[in-house]
Scaffold this active site. Structure first.
Site, PDB file in Angstrom:
ATOM      1  CG  HIS A  37      -9.145  -0.189  -0.582  1.00 45.46           C
ATOM      2  ND1 HIS A  37      -8.485  -0.350   0.581  1.00 45.46           N
ATOM      3  CD2 HIS A  37     -10.469   0.130  -0.285  1.00 45.46           C
ATOM      4  CE1 HIS A  37      -9.462  -0.440   1.598  1.00 45.46           C
ATOM      5  NE2 HIS A  37     -10.619  -0.092   1.040  1.00 45.46           N
ATOM      6  CG  ASP A  63      -5.225   2.062   1.009  1.00 49.69           C
ATOM      7  OD1 ASP A  63      -5.997   1.357   0.703  1.00 49.69           O
ATOM      8  OD2 ASP A  63      -3.972   1.829   1.432  1.00 49.69           O
ATOM      9  CG  ASP A  95      -6.130  -3.104   3.086  1.00 48.84           C
ATOM     10  OD1 ASP A  95      -4.875  -3.026   3.931  1.00 48.84           O
ATOM     11  OD2 ASP A  95      -6.589  -2.258   2.436  1.00 48.84           O
ATOM     12  CG  MET A 145     -11.560   3.049   1.796  1.00 51.64           C
ATOM     13  SD  MET A 145      -9.904   2.984   2.741  1.00 51.64           S
ATOM     14  CE  MET A 145      -8.700   3.056   1.421  1.00 51.64           C
ATOM     15  CB  SER A 149      -0.822   0.110   1.389  1.00 52.79           C
ATOM     16  OG  SER A 149      -1.572   1.429   1.537  1.00 52.79           O
ATOM     17  CG  MET A 167     -11.245  -3.416   4.954  1.00 53.81           C
ATOM     18  SD  MET A 167      -9.879  -2.820   4.169  1.00 53.81           S
ATOM     19  CE  MET A 167      -8.987  -1.908   5.347  1.00 53.81           C
ATOM     20  CG  MET A 199      -8.454   6.640   2.281  1.00 55.29           C
ATOM     21  SD  MET A 199      -7.640   6.818   3.900  1.00 55.29           S
ATOM     22  CE  MET A 199      -6.751   5.050   3.892  1.00 55.29           C
ATOM     23  CG  HIS A 207      -3.815  -1.880  -1.709  1.00 56.89           C
ATOM     24  ND1 HIS A 207      -5.000  -2.570  -2.039  1.00 56.89           N
ATOM     25  CD2 HIS A 207      -4.216  -0.757  -0.664  1.00 56.89           C
ATOM     26  CE1 HIS A 207      -5.830  -2.170  -1.406  1.00 56.89           C
ATOM     27  NE2 HIS A 207      -5.497  -1.159  -0.436  1.00 56.89           N
TER      28      HIS A 207
HETATM   29  C1  DX5 Z   1      -6.556   1.317   5.447  1.00 52.06           C
HETATM   30  C2  DX5 Z   1      -5.877   0.890   4.158  1.00 52.06           C
HETATM   31  C3  DX5 Z   1      -4.730  -0.004   4.072  1.00 52.06           C
HETATM   32  C4  DX5 Z   1      -3.622   0.368   5.113  1.00 52.06           C
HETATM   33  C5  DX5 Z   1      -2.447  -0.663   5.241  1.00 52.06           C
HETATM   34  O1  DX5 Z   1      -7.735   2.041   5.397  1.00 52.06           O
HETATM   35  O2  DX5 Z   1      -6.981   0.227   3.322  1.00 52.06           O
HETATM   36  O3  DX5 Z   1      -4.545  -0.410   2.801  1.00 52.06           O
HETATM   37  O4  DX5 Z   1      -3.045   1.365   4.332  1.00 52.06           O
HETATM   38  O5  DX5 Z   1      -1.532  -0.220   5.908  1.00 52.06           O
HETATM   39  P1  DX5 Z   1      -0.804  -1.122   7.072  1.00 52.06           P
HETATM   40  O6  DX5 Z   1      -0.254  -2.210   6.396  1.00 52.06           O
HETATM   41  O7  DX5 Z   1       0.140  -0.114   7.542  1.00 52.06           O
HETATM   42  O8  DX5 Z   1      -1.989  -1.377   8.068  1.00 52.06           O
HETATM   43 ZN    ZN Z   2      -6.437  -0.661   1.300  1.00 50.45          ZN
END
Ligand code: DX5
Ligand code: ZN
Length: 225
Positions: free
Chosen positions: A69, A38, A178, A71, A11, A140, A40, A36
């Site tokens: 991903h 993320d 994840d 969000m 990620s 998750m 948000m 990956h």
């Molecule tokens: C959380 C994300 C994850 C996160 C993973 O909302 O979807 O992908 O960044 O990070 P680590 O591996 O540090 O938990």
């Molecule tokens: Zn993620």
């Protein structure tokens, strides 16, 4: 068909944001299978990260698949932009609605693979009647919104349940985990039936010279570092 070895999806939330292109090249060279990403929006989750322009800017830096991903809520108005930016997998949360099956079908129409993400409270039954419209199930193991959180062991049962659902029906769906994935918790996820592991902190710790060893440790193979 299940992959012959665990797929590792670093990620980039844990990467150096001032030089993301370089970081993406470094993880690909270190053996990452996917990137990956993320996304948000500060509404569906508390944090704001990156949008389709950044995905597009990163696309020329590597040929490995982008595992995006989302969000964000609502997600539908943005699916086209992420597909056009070069996302290979686009995963959505059922809670970002309004119609999960419609979102997944739209993702496929746009030429990407469709993923459904399970929050810790999301039941496996959410996807029961739409598994034909899904390519990826993402469990998750933290509440979404931040990197660096602790792995929730409670979610392993969900991974096991989804593994049986996929196998019993003979479906071509990948199962990914994840959040809080380390070399130790990776073993638990793989034993529960995961095909792919997302890891931010555990991949990017120690800087670029450490990435290959970190990725190998997540796979459970000897350190290449
Ligand atoms: C959380 C994300 C994850 C996160 C993973 O909302 O979807 O992908 O960044 O990070 P680590 O591996 O540090 O938990
Ligand atoms: Zn993620």
């Amino acid at each position: 068909m299940r992959p012959t070895r665990p797929l590792i999806a670093p990620s980039i939330l844990a990467a150096d944001f001032a030089r993301l292109g370089d970081e993406v090249r470094a993880i690909a060279a270190a053996g990452a299978d996917w990137v990956h990403i993320d996304v948000m929006d500060g509404v569906f989750v508390p944090t704001i990260t990156i949008g389709p322009q950044v995905v597009k800017a990163l696309r020329p830096h590597t040929g490995i698949p982008f595992d995006v991903h989302l969000m964000i809520a609502p997600c539908d108005p943005h699916l086209e932009a992420f597909a056009a930016a070069g996302a290979n997998y686009i995963s959505v949360h059922p809670e970002s609605g309004p119609h999960l099956d419609r979102s997944c079908r739209r993702i496929r129409e746009l030429g990407a693979k469709a993923g459904v993400v399970f929050n810790p409270s999301t039941p496996v039954e959410t996807v029961e009647w739409m598994l034909d419209d899904v390519d990826l199930l993402l469990v998750m193991s933290v509440n979404p919104g931040f990197g660096g959180q602790s792995f929730m062991v409670s979610q392993l049962k969900k991974v096991e349940r989804l593994r049986s659902m996929i196998d019993q029906r003979g479906l071509d769906i990948l199962l990914e985990v994840d959040g809080g994935v380390t070399a130790e918790t990776a073993r638990l996820c793989l034993a529960a039936g995961a095909d792919a592991l997302v890891a931010g902190t555990a991949v990017f710790k120690g800087g670029q010279p450490a990435y290959a060893g970190n990725i190998a440790a997540l796979r459970g193979s000897e350190s290449l570092g």
